[in-house]
Design a protein around this motif. Structure first.
Motif, PDB file in Angstrom:
ATOM      1  N   SER A   8      44.963  22.707   9.334  1.00  0.00           N
ATOM      2  CA  SER A   8      45.411  23.169  10.644  1.00  0.00           C
ATOM      3  C   SER A   8      46.827  22.681  10.888  1.00  0.00           C
ATOM      4  CB  SER A   8      44.482  22.649  11.746  1.00  0.00           C
ATOM      5  OG  SER A   8      44.793  23.267  12.986  1.00  0.00           O
ATOM      6  N   GLN A   9      47.499  23.322  11.830  1.00  0.00           N
ATOM      7  CA  GLN A   9      48.835  22.891  12.240  1.00  0.00           C
ATOM      8  C   GLN A   9      49.156  23.520  13.589  1.00  0.00           C
ATOM      9  OE1 GLN A   9      51.103  24.457   8.848  1.00  0.00           O
ATOM     10  NE2 GLN A   9      51.888  26.096  10.126  1.00  0.00           N
ATOM     11  N   ALA A 283      27.371  32.445  23.415  1.00  0.00           N
ATOM     12  CA  ALA A 283      28.567  31.584  23.472  1.00  0.00           C
ATOM     13  C   ALA A 283      29.721  32.222  22.704  1.00  0.00           C
ATOM     14  CB  ALA A 283      28.252  30.213  22.893  1.00  0.00           C
ATOM     15  N   LYS A 284      30.930  31.909  23.147  1.00  0.00           N
ATOM     16  CA  LYS A 284      32.142  32.368  22.459  1.00  0.00           C
ATOM     17  C   LYS A 284      33.013  31.157  22.176  1.00  0.00           C
ATOM     18  CE  LYS A 284      32.177  36.918  24.683  1.00  0.00           C
ATOM     19  NZ  LYS A 284      32.959  37.868  25.535  1.00  0.00           N
ATOM     20  N   SER A 285      33.148  30.825  20.923  1.00  0.00           N
ATOM     21  CA  SER A 285      33.938  29.672  20.517  1.00  0.00           C
ATOM     22  C   SER A 285      35.426  29.988  20.531  1.00  0.00           C
ATOM     23  CB  SER A 285      33.517  29.242  19.101  1.00  0.00           C
ATOM     24  OG  SER A 285      34.370  28.232  18.606  1.00  0.00           O
ATOM     25  N   SER A 286      36.230  28.952  20.712  1.00  0.00           N
ATOM     26  CA  SER A 286      37.680  29.111  20.561  1.00  0.00           C
ATOM     27  C   SER A 286      38.096  28.800  19.126  1.00  0.00           C
ATOM     28  CB  SER A 286      38.423  28.185  21.531  1.00  0.00           C
ATOM     29  OG  SER A 286      38.106  26.824  21.262  1.00  0.00           O
ATOM     30  N   TRP A 287      37.112  28.417  18.278  1.00  0.00           N
ATOM     31  CA  TRP A 287      37.312  28.192  16.843  1.00  0.00           C
ATOM     32  C   TRP A 287      38.430  27.202  16.547  1.00  0.00           C
ATOM     33  CZ3 TRP A 287      33.222  29.233  14.324  1.00  0.00           C
ATOM     34  CH2 TRP A 287      32.414  30.322  14.689  1.00  0.00           C
ATOM     35  N   HIS A 288      38.174  25.971  16.953  1.00  0.00           N
ATOM     36  CA  HIS A 288      39.103  24.876  16.627  1.00  0.00           C
ATOM     37  C   HIS A 288      39.249  24.716  15.119  1.00  0.00           C
ATOM     38  CE1 HIS A 288      40.896  20.979  16.250  1.00  0.00           C
ATOM     39  NE2 HIS A 288      39.780  20.385  15.913  1.00  0.00           N
ATOM     40  N   ILE A 289      38.120  24.680  14.408  1.00  0.00           N
ATOM     41  CA  ILE A 289      38.132  24.603  12.945  1.00  0.00           C
ATOM     42  C   ILE A 289      37.020  25.495  12.403  1.00  0.00           C
ATOM     43  CG2 ILE A 289      39.146  22.291  12.749  1.00  0.00           C
ATOM     44  CD1 ILE A 289      36.314  21.179  12.423  1.00  0.00           C
ATOM     45  N   ASN A 309      46.743  23.569  -3.795  1.00  0.00           N
ATOM     46  CA  ASN A 309      47.498  23.550  -2.534  1.00  0.00           C
ATOM     47  C   ASN A 309      46.785  24.238  -1.366  1.00  0.00           C
ATOM     48  OD1 ASN A 309      49.604  22.092  -3.638  1.00  0.00           O
ATOM     49  ND2 ASN A 309      50.691  23.927  -4.311  1.00  0.00           N
ATOM     50  N   ILE A 310      45.463  24.290  -1.427  1.00  0.00           N
ATOM     51  CA  ILE A 310      44.679  24.741  -0.276  1.00  0.00           C
ATOM     52  C   ILE A 310      44.213  23.481   0.436  1.00  0.00           C
ATOM     53  CG2 ILE A 310      42.703  26.066   0.539  1.00  0.00           C
ATOM     54  CD1 ILE A 310      44.856  27.764  -0.829  1.00  0.00           C
ATOM     55  N   GLY A 311      44.834  23.177   1.574  1.00  0.00           N
ATOM     56  CA  GLY A 311      44.624  21.894   2.243  1.00  0.00           C
ATOM     57  C   GLY A 311      43.339  21.850   3.046  1.00  0.00           C
ATOM     58  N   VAL A 312      42.216  21.848   2.329  1.00  0.00           N
ATOM     59  CA  VAL A 312      40.915  21.740   2.994  1.00  0.00           C
ATOM     60  C   VAL A 312      40.728  20.339   3.561  1.00  0.00           C
ATOM     61  CG1 VAL A 312      39.770  23.573   1.704  1.00  0.00           C
ATOM     62  CG2 VAL A 312      39.910  21.282   0.717  1.00  0.00           C
ATOM     63  N   ASN A 313      39.703  20.191   4.404  1.00  0.00           N
ATOM     64  CA  ASN A 313      39.433  18.895   5.010  1.00  0.00           C
ATOM     65  C   ASN A 313      37.926  18.722   5.149  1.00  0.00           C
ATOM     66  OD1 ASN A 313      39.809  16.416   6.298  1.00  0.00           O
ATOM     67  ND2 ASN A 313      41.425  17.188   7.629  1.00  0.00           N
ATOM     68  N   LEU A 314      37.492  17.563   5.645  1.00  0.00           N
ATOM     69  CA  LEU A 314      36.078  17.283   5.843  1.00  0.00           C
ATOM     70  C   LEU A 314      35.805  16.980   7.306  1.00  0.00           C
ATOM     71  CD1 LEU A 314      33.181  16.603   4.956  1.00  0.00           C
ATOM     72  CD2 LEU A 314      33.959  14.264   4.563  1.00  0.00           C
ATOM     73  N   HIS A 315      34.903  17.743   7.881  1.00  0.00           N
ATOM     74  CA  HIS A 315      34.443  17.502   9.259  1.00  0.00           C
ATOM     75  C   HIS A 315      32.922  17.593   9.267  1.00  0.00           C
ATOM     76  CE1 HIS A 315      38.610  18.946   9.898  1.00  0.00           C
ATOM     77  NE2 HIS A 315      38.596  18.086  10.903  1.00  0.00           N
ATOM     78  N   ALA A 345      29.884  19.985   3.594  1.00  0.00           N
ATOM     79  CA  ALA A 345      30.920  20.649   4.395  1.00  0.00           C
ATOM     80  C   ALA A 345      32.300  20.643   3.753  1.00  0.00           C
ATOM     81  CB  ALA A 345      30.998  20.002   5.773  1.00  0.00           C
ATOM     82  N   ILE A 346      32.992  21.757   3.905  1.00  0.00           N
ATOM     83  CA  ILE A 346      34.417  21.880   3.572  1.00  0.00           C
ATOM     84  C   ILE A 346      35.065  22.681   4.706  1.00  0.00           C
ATOM     85  CG2 ILE A 346      36.165  22.815   2.006  1.00  0.00           C
ATOM     86  CD1 ILE A 346      34.194  22.630  -0.258  1.00  0.00           C
ATOM     87  N   THR A 347      36.116  22.155   5.297  1.00  0.00           N
ATOM     88  CA  THR A 347      36.826  22.857   6.360  1.00  0.00           C
ATOM     89  C   THR A 347      37.994  23.641   5.769  1.00  0.00           C
ATOM     90  OG1 THR A 347      36.242  21.148   7.955  1.00  0.00           O
ATOM     91  CG2 THR A 347      38.062  22.601   8.533  1.00  0.00           C
ATOM     92  N   LEU A 348      37.998  24.944   6.016  1.00  0.00           N
ATOM     93  CA  LEU A 348      39.046  25.825   5.498  1.00  0.00           C
ATOM     94  C   LEU A 348      40.240  25.865   6.454  1.00  0.00           C
ATOM     95  CD1 LEU A 348      36.833  28.847   4.341  1.00  0.00           C
ATOM     96  CD2 LEU A 348      37.702  26.956   2.944  1.00  0.00           C
ATOM     97  N   PRO A 349      41.428  26.199   5.966  1.00  0.00           N
ATOM     98  CA  PRO A 349      42.604  26.307   6.835  1.00  0.00           C
ATOM     99  C   PRO A 349      42.397  27.328   7.945  1.00  0.00           C
ATOM    100  CG  PRO A 349      43.276  26.222   4.539  1.00  0.00           C
ATOM    101  CD  PRO A 349      41.785  26.366   4.540  1.00  0.00           C
TER     102      PRO A 349
END
Length: 373
Positions: A8-9, A283-289, A309-315, A345-349
């Motif tokens: 994210s950015q 419900a309607k999410s704002s999709w933070h991640i 260079n796919i900057g995945v993260n863990l949540h 879990a893997i969080t995608l950009p």
């Protein structure tokens, strides 16, 4: 070398920069008219009577606990699969955190909450983790004060009502990668005037200048009193100017996030061993991640994506597995569903300024890596 896609950015445009620059030339750059305007606009947007801007979401949550009268010996129920800062606020308020497991939507489950309610339960913190609502109307039926932590869901809607306005107090974060950013910053919302008055004082050292609230009566106009222990949790007008500018674009930001999420769901939803984050039908999410669950080989997939260079993260790492909280007596196995999600879990950009080609590349590379195992 291919561009690195961070998970994210912030999405900052020239108009954001211009309003911040103009604010820097104002005679009052902290706790002035921009702060009041930002608070008013957020309250109007959400449909809450009162909004109070502060330094970050963590302190907004801490203040919410304090104005509810939470104290040493009181139990506060929290989900286990969220940011560590949640429990930090509870510990700071000298309360006892009681963790519950999550449901099939990856968030605090009503049945799981019911299992841990005791006579000492003072509050429930209902967290919209990752932008996904827990069932707050059902949680409210326990007749225990509910604080809605909407730090990751500004712009979300549950049963026609905006995120942050479902509990007795709601809190937001405006961190750099949230749907609306002030760089750092937060907000507390409430529909109760008595709570709002306490929040106002708490944000400024517990001090009041309101003649009608003074303990010492008939004092000069310059007189003020510190009536309880508060702190400097004030936000700057520079940050609030950015927030006002960002708010104008929020609906577009949320729509762009949703469009990317739909593409991810279409791309990965049919792959065996892959599960996508879902939301409740009302419900309607704002999709933070946007995390996905990978049944097998998560760590290998994570590492390969990073090398490409796919900057995945863990949540997230379940809170109680952190060394600090282990020292407080929490044990592995406490919340099986949270630990399952943690393993997979893997969080995608995901951020509004991602281009069509960037989304295509994330999907293509991720599919290739998954299929290579």
């Amino acid at each position: 070398m291919n561009k690195i896609f961070w998970h994210s950015q912030p999405t900052i445009s020239r108009d954001d920069i211009n309003v911040v620059t103009r604010q820097l030339t104002d005679k009052q750059i902290s706790f002035g008219s921009a702060t009041r305007s930002f608070e008013a606009k957020i309250a109007e947007y959400v449909g809450a009577r009162h909004a109070l801007a502060t330094v970050n979401g963590t302190q907004a949550l801490y203040m919410a606990l304090k104005i509810l009268g939470c104290k040493k010996g009181d139990e506060v129920i929290n989900p286990s699969y969220v940011c560590a800062n949640l429990l930090n606020a509870v510990i700071k308020a000298e309360c006892t955190p009681v963790l519950c497991d999550v449901d099939n939507f990856w968030v605090m489950g009503t049945k799981q909450v019911k299992k841990v309610i005791t006579s000492k339960t003072k509050a429930i913190i209902a967290v919209n983790a990752m932008g996904i609502f827990c069932d707050i109307p059902e949680l409210s039926k326990f007749n225990i004060p509910v604080i809605e932590d909407a730090c990751q869901n500004f712009g979300g809607i549950l049963k026609g009502k905006k995120a942050g306005n479902h509990g007795i107090v709601g809190v937001y974060s405006f961190h750099a990668i949230k749907c609306l950013t002030t760089g750092e910053g937060g907000m507390a919302l409430t529909n109760r005037k008595d709570f709002y008055d306490k929040l106002v004082m708490f944000r400024s050292h517990g001090i009041t200048r309101d003649c009608g609230k003074l303990v010492n009566k008939k004092m000069p106009r310059w007189f003020y009193e510190m009536q309880f222990l508060g702190f400097n949790y004030r936000i700057t007008d520079i940050q609030c100017a950015l927030g006002i500018s960002q708010l104008k674009k929020l609906n577009r930001f949320v729509a762009l996030r949703k469009a990317i999420v739909e593409r991810y769901k279409e791309a990965f939803g049919g792959i065996a061993g892959i599960s996508c984050l879902a939301e409740r039908p009302y419900a309607k999410s704002s999709w933070h991640i946007f995390p996905i669950l990978v049944k097998n080989g998560r760590d290998k997939i994570f590492e390969k994506l990073m090398t490409k260079n796919i900057g995945v993260n863990l949540h997230y790492i379940p809170i109680y597995l952190h060394p600090y909280y282990k020292k407080l007596g929490y044990k592995k196995g406490l919340c099986p569903m949270a630990e399952k999600y943690y393993r997979e879990a893997i969080t995608l950009p995901l951020y509004p300024s991602m281009s069509d080609n960037e989304v295509r590349r994330v999907i293509s590379v991720t599919k290739t890596v998954i299929n290579s195992l």
